[in-house]
Design a protein around this motif. Structure first.
Motif, mmCIF file in Angstrom:
data_model
loop_
_atom_site.group_PDB
_atom_site.id
_atom_site.type_symbol
_atom_site.label_atom_id
_atom_site.label_comp_id
_atom_site.label_asym_id
_atom_site.label_seq_id
_atom_site.Cartn_x
_atom_site.Cartn_y
_atom_site.Cartn_z
ATOM 1 N N LEU A 106 0.902 -1.148 -0.167
ATOM 2 C CA LEU A 106 0.292 0.294 0.045
ATOM 3 C C LEU A 106 0.896 1.585 -0.169
ATOM 4 C CD1 LEU A 106 -2.669 -1.186 2.771
ATOM 5 C CD2 LEU A 106 -3.022 -0.110 0.136
ATOM 6 N N LEU A 107 2.225 1.162 0.720
ATOM 7 C CA LEU A 107 2.765 1.940 0.424
ATOM 8 C C LEU A 107 3.113 2.710 -0.461
ATOM 9 C CD1 LEU A 107 4.948 2.377 3.649
ATOM 10 C CD2 LEU A 107 2.878 4.161 3.267
ATOM 11 N N CYS A 108 3.909 1.545 -0.771
ATOM 12 C CA CYS A 108 4.128 1.478 -2.728
ATOM 13 C C CYS A 108 3.524 2.003 -3.050
ATOM 14 C CB CYS A 108 4.964 0.028 -3.099
ATOM 15 S SG CYS A 108 6.254 -0.006 -2.207
ATOM 16 N N VAL A 109 2.161 1.274 -3.452
ATOM 17 C CA VAL A 109 1.203 2.300 -4.795
ATOM 18 C C VAL A 109 1.092 3.144 -4.435
ATOM 19 C CG1 VAL A 109 -1.283 2.276 -5.181
ATOM 20 C CG2 VAL A 109 -0.090 0.253 -4.738
ATOM 21 N N ASP A 110 0.813 4.156 -2.787
ATOM 22 C CA ASP A 110 0.764 5.546 -2.546
ATOM 23 C C ASP A 110 1.912 6.648 -3.406
ATOM 24 O OD1 ASP A 110 -0.753 7.633 -1.484
ATOM 25 O OD2 ASP A 110 1.468 7.952 -0.610
ATOM 26 N N LEU A 111 3.347 5.760 -3.591
ATOM 27 C CA LEU A 111 4.027 6.597 -3.616
ATOM 28 C C LEU A 111 4.366 6.002 -5.206
ATOM 29 C CD1 LEU A 111 7.378 7.440 -3.121
ATOM 30 C CD2 LEU A 111 7.845 5.243 -3.243
ATOM 31 N N PHE A 112 4.055 5.815 -6.018
ATOM 32 C CA PHE A 112 4.553 5.841 -7.397
ATOM 33 C C PHE A 112 3.130 6.439 -7.916
ATOM 34 C CE2 PHE A 112 1.999 4.135 -11.080
ATOM 35 C CZ PHE A 112 3.260 3.633 -11.310
ATOM 36 N N MET A 113 2.027 6.789 -6.706
ATOM 37 C CA MET A 113 0.933 7.415 -7.753
ATOM 38 C C MET A 113 1.466 9.229 -7.354
ATOM 39 S SD MET A 113 -2.054 6.508 -8.587
ATOM 40 C CE MET A 113 -2.440 4.320 -8.357
ATOM 41 N N ASN A 114 2.476 8.908 -6.210
ATOM 42 C CA ASN A 114 2.979 10.633 -5.865
ATOM 43 C C ASN A 114 4.083 10.917 -6.936
ATOM 44 O OD1 ASN A 114 1.282 11.183 -3.910
ATOM 45 N ND2 ASN A 114 2.955 10.765 -2.454
ATOM 46 N N SER A 115 4.853 9.678 -7.682
ATOM 47 C CA SER A 115 5.751 9.889 -8.700
ATOM 48 C C SER A 115 5.718 10.249 -9.812
ATOM 49 C CB SER A 115 6.591 8.878 -7.838
ATOM 50 O OG SER A 115 6.898 8.870 -6.865
ATOM 51 N N PHE A 116 4.498 9.450 -9.920
ATOM 52 C CA PHE A 116 4.253 9.702 -11.860
ATOM 53 C C PHE A 116 2.455 10.155 -12.329
ATOM 54 C CE2 PHE A 116 7.203 6.395 -10.737
ATOM 55 C CZ PHE A 116 7.847 6.238 -11.997
ATOM 56 N N SER A 117 1.946 10.616 -11.098
ATOM 57 C CA SER A 117 0.605 11.209 -11.520
ATOM 58 C C SER A 117 0.632 12.345 -12.893
ATOM 59 C CB SER A 117 0.187 11.055 -10.126
ATOM 60 O OG SER A 117 0.275 12.119 -9.719
ATOM 61 N N ILE A 147 -8.911 8.920 -16.717
ATOM 62 C CA ILE A 147 -7.886 7.832 -15.578
ATOM 63 C C ILE A 147 -7.009 8.846 -14.782
ATOM 64 C CG2 ILE A 147 -4.991 7.703 -16.210
ATOM 65 C CD1 ILE A 147 -6.051 7.184 -19.458
ATOM 66 N N MET A 148 -6.535 10.361 -14.923
ATOM 67 C CA MET A 148 -5.883 10.629 -13.614
ATOM 68 C C MET A 148 -6.669 10.671 -12.640
ATOM 69 S SD MET A 148 -4.247 14.170 -13.484
ATOM 70 C CE MET A 148 -2.846 15.062 -12.290
ATOM 71 N N LEU A 149 -8.585 10.779 -12.265
ATOM 72 C CA LEU A 149 -9.317 10.415 -11.347
ATOM 73 C C LEU A 149 -9.537 9.704 -10.883
ATOM 74 C CD1 LEU A 149 -11.379 11.995 -9.840
ATOM 75 C CD2 LEU A 149 -12.973 11.245 -11.843
ATOM 76 N N VAL A 150 -9.419 8.696 -11.734
ATOM 77 C CA VAL A 150 -8.936 7.236 -11.795
ATOM 78 C C VAL A 150 -8.218 6.653 -10.189
ATOM 79 C CG1 VAL A 150 -9.233 5.206 -11.935
ATOM 80 C CG2 VAL A 150 -10.738 6.357 -12.828
ATOM 81 N N LEU A 151 -6.675 7.357 -10.715
ATOM 82 C CA LEU A 151 -6.166 6.668 -10.576
ATOM 83 C C LEU A 151 -5.853 8.179 -8.526
ATOM 84 C CD1 LEU A 151 -2.956 7.255 -12.879
ATOM 85 C CD2 LEU A 151 -3.663 5.629 -11.885
ATOM 86 N N PHE A 152 -5.670 9.141 -8.541
ATOM 87 C CA PHE A 152 -6.369 10.089 -7.512
ATOM 88 C C PHE A 152 -7.449 8.903 -6.246
ATOM 89 C CE2 PHE A 152 -5.242 14.230 -9.150
ATOM 90 C CZ PHE A 152 -3.803 13.612 -9.310
ATOM 91 N N GLN A 176 1.617 18.382 0.467
ATOM 92 C CA GLN A 176 1.753 16.962 0.522
ATOM 93 C C GLN A 176 2.999 16.287 0.382
ATOM 94 O OE1 GLN A 176 1.674 14.565 -2.479
ATOM 95 N NE2 GLN A 176 0.053 13.139 -1.837
ATOM 96 N N ARG A 177 3.311 16.904 -0.420
ATOM 97 C CA ARG A 177 4.791 15.951 -0.861
ATOM 98 C C ARG A 177 5.870 16.048 0.378
ATOM 99 N NH1 ARG A 177 2.115 14.678 -4.310
ATOM 100 N NH2 ARG A 177 3.266 14.327 -7.039
ATOM 101 N N VAL A 178 5.899 17.051 1.067
ATOM 102 C CA VAL A 178 6.176 17.081 2.317
ATOM 103 C C VAL A 178 5.917 16.517 3.700
ATOM 104 C CG1 VAL A 178 7.459 18.479 4.308
ATOM 105 C CG2 VAL A 178 7.495 19.558 2.331
ATOM 106 N N SER A 179 4.551 15.960 3.782
ATOM 107 C CA SER A 179 3.844 15.150 4.592
ATOM 108 C C SER A 179 3.871 13.674 3.957
ATOM 109 C CB SER A 179 2.218 15.663 5.126
ATOM 110 O OG SER A 179 1.172 15.615 3.620
ATOM 111 N N ALA A 180 3.832 13.321 2.738
ATOM 112 C CA ALA A 180 4.216 12.263 2.613
ATOM 113 C C ALA A 180 5.262 11.328 2.915
ATOM 114 C CB ALA A 180 4.087 11.981 1.133
ATOM 115 N N VAL A 181 6.318 12.526 3.312
ATOM 116 C CA VAL A 181 8.049 11.588 3.427
ATOM 117 C C VAL A 181 7.677 11.464 5.317
ATOM 118 C CG1 VAL A 181 10.182 12.378 4.135
ATOM 119 C CG2 VAL A 181 9.939 12.797 1.996
#
Length: 160
Positions: free
Chosen positions: A16-27, A36-41, A122-127
């Protein structure tokens, strides 16, 4: 907790963390396709919700929780709980705000300062979320959380 069960839960939490990291990195790379972006979000937000649910289910499985010493768990993992919910709120806010700004013109570069401030937060809180969530997952794998021990007895006596 049994070793095999702990491994499965830990793998699920890491997934679940990796999916979130992937979404943050490539969305942002597919911003031209709104649907597609809405579905990914939505998938990202659901993964965060599932991660929080799995974390709480792990809490509920501990001996400390079953002994009625919920305060100890909350006190020990308060930072992770707060950061997880804040991160979820920041993600939802960023996704809603970003989709509102881009819906009619998906290929534009967003220049609204509110978006970029929210994006940075959001990105800082992700870390922090990744660090504290992963640390909590590993700490909850400690067998002393799942069996009677002297420190739990001492905590129980202190709480009486």
């Amino acid at each position: 907790m049994e070793n095999d069960r702990f491994k499965i839960i830990l793998m699920l939490q890491y997934f679940l963390l990796c999916v979130d990291l992937f979404m943050n990195s490539f969305s942002e790379l597919i911003r031209s396709a709104n649907l597609i972006m809405l579905v990914l979000f939505v998938v990202q937000d659901i993964c965060i919700i599932f991660a929080i649910i799995v974390l709480f289910l792990t809490f509920f499985n501990t001996y400390i929780f079953r002994a009625g010493l919920v305060v100890i768990l909350v006190k020990k993992f308060k930072t992770t709980i707060v950061i997880s919910f804040l991160y979820l709120a920041f993600c939802i806010a960023l996704h809603v705000h970003g989709m509102q700004l881009r819906w009619n013109e998906p290929t534009i570069h967003v220049t609204a300062s509110s978006f970029w401030v929210l994006f940075g937060i959001q990105r800082v809180s992700a870390v922090f979320y990744y660090y504290f969530y992963k640390r909590t997952c590993i700490v909850l794998g400690d067998p002393r959380f799942y069996e009677y021990s002297k420190w739990i007895h001492n905590e129980f006596i202190k709480r009486r």
